[in-house]
Design an enzyme around this catalytic site. Structure first.
Site, PDB file in Angstrom:
ATOM      1  N   ASP A 146      -7.939  -3.113  10.440  1.00 17.57           N
ATOM      2  CA  ASP A 146      -8.417  -4.065   9.437  1.00 17.57           C
ATOM      3  C   ASP A 146      -8.888  -5.374  10.069  1.00 17.57           C
ATOM      4  O   ASP A 146      -9.245  -6.310   9.354  1.00 17.57           O
ATOM      5  CB  ASP A 146      -7.324  -4.335   8.407  1.00 17.57           C
ATOM      6  CG  ASP A 146      -7.862  -4.574   7.012  1.00 17.57           C
ATOM      7  OD1 ASP A 146      -9.047  -4.251   6.765  1.00 17.57           O
ATOM      8  OD2 ASP A 146      -7.112  -5.082   6.162  1.00 17.57           O
ATOM      9  N   LYS A 173       0.837  -1.197   0.000  1.00 17.37           N
ATOM     10  CA  LYS A 173       0.000   0.000   0.000  1.00 17.37           C
ATOM     11  C   LYS A 173       0.875   1.252   0.000  1.00 17.37           C
ATOM     12  O   LYS A 173       2.021   1.205   0.453  1.00 17.37           O
ATOM     13  CB  LYS A 173      -0.886   0.035   1.252  1.00 17.37           C
ATOM     14  CG  LYS A 173      -1.958  -1.027   1.346  1.00 17.37           C
ATOM     15  CD  LYS A 173      -2.700  -0.882   2.667  1.00 17.37           C
ATOM     16  CE  LYS A 173      -3.792  -1.929   2.802  1.00 17.37           C
ATOM     17  NZ  LYS A 173      -4.910  -1.669   1.880  1.00 17.37           N
ATOM     18  N   ARG A 184     -10.426 -11.344   1.899  1.00 17.41           N
ATOM     19  CA  ARG A 184     -11.253 -12.410   1.322  1.00 17.41           C
ATOM     20  C   ARG A 184     -10.559 -13.763   1.404  1.00 17.41           C
ATOM     21  O   ARG A 184     -11.217 -14.803   1.442  1.00 17.41           O
ATOM     22  CB  ARG A 184     -11.630 -12.052  -0.111  1.00 17.41           C
ATOM     23  CG  ARG A 184     -10.480 -11.956  -1.080  1.00 17.41           C
ATOM     24  CD  ARG A 184     -10.807 -11.146  -2.317  1.00 17.41           C
ATOM     25  NE  ARG A 184     -10.975  -9.727  -1.993  1.00 17.41           N
ATOM     26  CZ  ARG A 184     -11.296  -8.799  -2.898  1.00 17.41           C
ATOM     27  NH1 ARG A 184     -11.492  -9.140  -4.169  1.00 17.41           N
ATOM     28  NH2 ARG A 184     -11.433  -7.552  -2.530  1.00 17.41           N
TER      29      ARG A 184
END
Length: 522
Positions: free
Chosen positions: A301, A290, A364
């Site tokens: 997160d 990032k 995910r």
């Protein structure tokens, strides 16, 4: 030894440095400290028979002079009136008050009186007469609105905190004893669970990482009946074939964990509701690094994992007659020498393979193993996963709604209703059959990132790919709602613990969802 400093810091901060004021209940208002009057109109003020007529006259004149509108969320602070150091008028609006509105009133009252050096009293007799459970909801709101996380701020021993700032927040109601009993049974566990969740999210990533997240949770559940906690370490996850979550944690010196917290209340059904939470305790993006700007916020997160564990804590502490399982999929996503690379292929718990396109699409991946494992092990009544998953949902919905995806309308409707009741609202977004084509891999069963929009939909589709189509499943993307940049009545700026109140209500009200293949293109 490498974690010694972090562990010492964690141990020194297991309880909040400053807790919200304790909640109490009384039949009449004391003539000292701060007084809060929730009012919907001038007529409401006239009905406050507990106030001296002269005081009502002075307050009424002040309200007229300020052109006070009585709208929900408005407030006016007055000083030098009667025996109180502070007199606060909180507008309630002219619409019927529900649980969320009452909590907002309590939270607003707590925030407006936070710096009052002495007790605070909220007069709710008129509300309690017309609304069941009003005093309890006001108390929950006051606890949430009075929250702060300041345990790492320097406290000057030469300038101690005034004792009056920790004096009780008392709610005046018609039957104080009954209100207190109900609050201790129902409201306090919820408020404590939200506080626990906010504390976890607020902690820096050098203090809360997968192993310490587990330790904090185990401590929070000590002495709570009907609860079992199981922790899968790396060897256990390897034996179970959880290659997806393991791939995320390979670049970090702090190993991943899969934690299962199960609570079964008396008379609860055999098939549980499973709540699976994304628990990335810090997200650097991995090899797909990032940008540095704003990366500090990636300590949050793990908000999904914190929320699902907090939900079970609330339900278990009040011994609700439900069967619920929280699965916290915990990992730290770092670009170390063993980190997963874009282009790698990994296998999830159910045998399906994943081509890694972007290592920053890691939430995910940890959830793929969590939901696949839950589906096989529990034959669940429903699976709901919660994650700070995508920036796309923030661009679509901002911070007012979390994104809701589901293949089952009945399940989506129940979640949306719980969101409206609690004020943690959801907006349903589509799962189009074309998403299956867009994330199809040439060399594996699926890839973890699609090209371009719709990013939130691709993420939801990916997680659902690891749940059997017949299993009632929903995905909640809380990326825009997990952290508040500005104060709200029950959510001070910072960690919101979004989802705890929503899921607590959803689980309590849950009605079985017919199994069967829904929409979504699987």
């Amino acid at each position: 030894m490498r974690y010694l400093a972090a562990i010492a810091l964690m141990a020194s901060a297991l309880t909040p440095a400053v807790a919200a004021r304790p909640i109490a209940f009384a039949d009449s208002a004391p003539q000292t400290g701060a007084l809060v009057l929730p009012l919907s109109s001038a007529e409401d003020l006239a009905a406050q028979t507990g106030l001296h007529e002269a005081v009502r006259g002075v307050v009424g004149a002040a309200l007229r002079s300020a052109d006070f509108d009585y709208e929900a969320g408005s407030s006016l602070t007055l000083r030098g009136i009667g025996p109180w150091s502070q007199l606060v008028i909180v507008g309630t609006g002219d619409e019927a008050l529900d649980a969320a509105a009452l909590q907002d009133i309590g939270g607003k009252a707590a925030a407006e009186t936070a710096q009052n050096d002495g007790p605070v009293t909220l007069v709710a007799t008129h509300l309690a007469r017309s609304i069941d459970n009003a005093a309890v909801q006001l108390g929950v709101g006051a606890r949430l609105g009075g929250y702060s996380f300041d345990r790492y701020k320097y406290a000057d021993p030469k300038d101690p905190r005034p004792a009056g700032l920790d004096a009780p927040f008392t709610i005046v109601t018609g039957d104080a004893a009954a209100a207190e009993t109900r609050f201790r049974r129902e409201g306090q566990p919820l408020a404590e669970a939200v506080t626990f969740t906010r504390d976890l999210i607020s902690e820096p990533a050098n203090v809360v990482y997968p192993e310490s997240f587990v330790a904090r949770t185990q401590e929070a559940f000590q002495g709570v009946g009907g609860v079992t906690i199981e922790v899968l370490d790396v060897p256990a996850m390897e034996r179970l074939g959880m290659g997806s979550i393991l791939s995320v944690g390979r670049g970090s010196a702090r190993p991943p964990r899969m934690m299962i917290v199960e609570y079964k209340g008396s008379g609860a059904p055999a098939n549980p509701i499973v709540l699976a939470g994304k628990g990335i305790t810090f997200d650097s993006g991995g090899i797909s690094l990032k940008p540095g700007s704003g990366m500090w916020e990636m300590k949050t997160d793990m908000s999904g994992a914190a929320a699902v564990v907090g939900t079970v804590l609330s339900l278990a502490k009040r011994q609700a007659p439900v069967h619920v399982v929280a699965i916290a999929a915990l990992a730290e996503n770092m670009p170390g020498g063993g980190a997963t690379r874009p282009g790698d292929v990994v296998k999830a718990n159910n045998g399906k393979t994943i081509e890694i396109i972007n290592t920053d699409a890691e939430g995910r991946l940890v959830l793929a193993d969590a939901v696949a494992y839950a589906d096989k092990r529990y034959d669940p009544a429903a699976i709901v996963d919660v994650a700070t998953l995508t920036g796309a949902v923030v661009r679509a919905l901002g911070s007012e709604y979390a994104g809701l995806f589901s293949r089952h309308d009945n399940l989506a409707d129940q979640l949306a209703a719980a969101g409206q009741t609690t004020g943690e609202e959801l907006w349903r977004l589509p799962l189009h059959p074309s998403y299956s084509r867009d994330v199809k891999s040439d060399i594996a069963d699926i890839k973890n990132s699609g090209e371009g929009a719709p990013g939130a939909g691709y993420g939801a589709h990916f997680i659902g790919f690891f749940v059997e189509p017949e299993t009632p499943w929903a995905h909640i993307d809380i990326a825009g709602t997990a952290w508040n940049d500005a104060d709200e009545p029950t959510v001070p700026a910072g960690a919101a613990a979004y989802g705890v109140r929503l899921l607590d209500r959803f689980v309590q009200d849950f009605q079985p969802v017919p199994r069967g293949k829904g929409q979504g293109g699987y």
